[in-house]
Write a protein that holds these residues in place. Structure first.
Motif: not given
Ligand code: SAM
Length: 292
Positions: A23-30, A50-56, A98-101, A126-128, A122-124, A73-76
């Motif tokens: 639900e958070f689009g968590q597909n981490f880059l490897t 500014l990185e959006i969604g750093p994941g791990i 925080k939620d970036i939006l 995809y749902y947003i 960002a590795n965005l 900025v990471e929502i989870d």
């Molecule tokens: N940057 C990491 C990588 O490349 O491995 C993770 C990328 S993953 C595709 C997207 C990340 O964005 C997840 O960590 C997810 O929890 C986070 N995310 C999803 N919705 C978000 C939001 N509204 N605001 C901030 N982060 C968000």
């Protein structure tokens, strides 16, 4: 710590009691070469990023190793302790939960803009993807560039030429604020877990000075939205649905006055042509208001 190693990633996730949240689009880059490709292209040495969604923290570490400061900025909330662990050797990273939006970007980033250039990487999720890009562009903040991973279908829309089937409101918006370039394609196997779609990295370099400036930006946005709301309609018909007070005939006159055939569809207009048309629409709306 090698976060491109699948076993390491799985061990970290299990160690913190976490699962990949769809639900958070968590597909981490490897994929190390993809990570380097994004990180190398994202900015210049002293920039803040500014990185959006750093994941791990996989891409974050690459960015922090190259650039002055990283604001991630990471929502989870569950990922915050992981980020403290994976980024502990990078004092130049600030993690914001925080939620970036729903983030006041101007307040968050003003100290960094005061010091120099700020870019986005960002590795965005995809749902947003589109809402995030629109939020960044419409914020009015002078980002230097936005380098982002997205699904290829969206990448095609951002970079489509006028007249192409993929050309739409988002293409016009991106061309209004900057220039979009597709950097490279990324297969599902570069992620954990692999997404069901192919991805691409796109870089939008923002204009320092916009080449086309409408008289009224709100009317410009409404004109573009109206033109693409019903793609199969001719431009005068689409416009009159968006601006009912003008009526079909007036809209056809405006399209002709802007130098187009009245059976044209919105997808053929460049950003400059949309700006010119929206100026005529703004003027016509004022006249209609005045006549009341
Ligand atoms: N940057 C990491 C990588 O490349 O491995 C993770 C990328 S993953 C595709 C997207 C990340 O964005 C997840 O960590 C997810 O929890 C986070 N995310 C999803 N919705 C978000 C939001 N509204 N605001 C901030 N982060 C968000």
């Amino acid at each position: 710590m090698d976060l491109t190693d699948i076993r390491t990633v799985k061990n970290i996730m299990a160690g913190f009691g976490l699962r990949f949240r769809k639900e958070f689009g968590q597909n981490f880059l490897t994929d190390a070469s993809v990570l380097c490709g994004i990180a190398d292209a994202a900015a210049e040495e002293n920039d803040a990023v500014l990185e959006i969604g750093p994941g791990i923290g996989t891409l974050t570490r690459e960015l922090a190793a190259r650039y002055g400061e990283v604001i991630a900025v990471e929502i989870d909330r569950a990922l915050i302790p992981v980020l403290e662990y994976t980024l502990h050797d990078f004092p130049n990273v600030r993690v914001v939960n925080k939620d970036i939006l729903k983030t006041d970007l101007a307040a968050l980033l003003s100290p960094y803009f005061e010091k120099g250039r700020v870019s986005v990487a960002a590795n965005l999720p995809y749902y947003i993807t589109t809402p995030i890009l629109m939020e960044l562009l419409e914020s009015g903040l002078p980002f230097h560039s936005i380098t982002a991973m997205m699904q290829t279908e969206v990448a095609e829309r951002l970079t489509a030429p006028a007249g192409d089937g993929a050309y739409g409101a988002i293409t016009v918006a991106v061309n209004y604020y900057g220039t979009a370039k597709r950097l490279f394609t990324v297969p599902p196997t570069s992620f954990l877990p692999p997404p069901s779609v192919t991805s691409a990295v796109v870089q939008i370099t923002l204009h320092e000075k916009k080449p086309f400036v409408p008289k009224d930006e709100t009317i410009f946005r409404k004109t573009v939205r109206a033109a693409f709301a019903q793609r199969r309609k001719t431009l005068p018909n689409a416009l009159s649905s968006g601006f009912p007070t003008l009526g079909k005939e007036r809209c056809a006159d405006l399209v002709a006055a802007a130098g187009h055939r009245t059976d044209i569809r919105g997808e053929r207009l460049s950003v400059g042509e949309f700006v010119a048309l929206s100026d005529l629409v703004a003027e016509a709306l004022r006249e209609t208001e005045d006549a009341k």
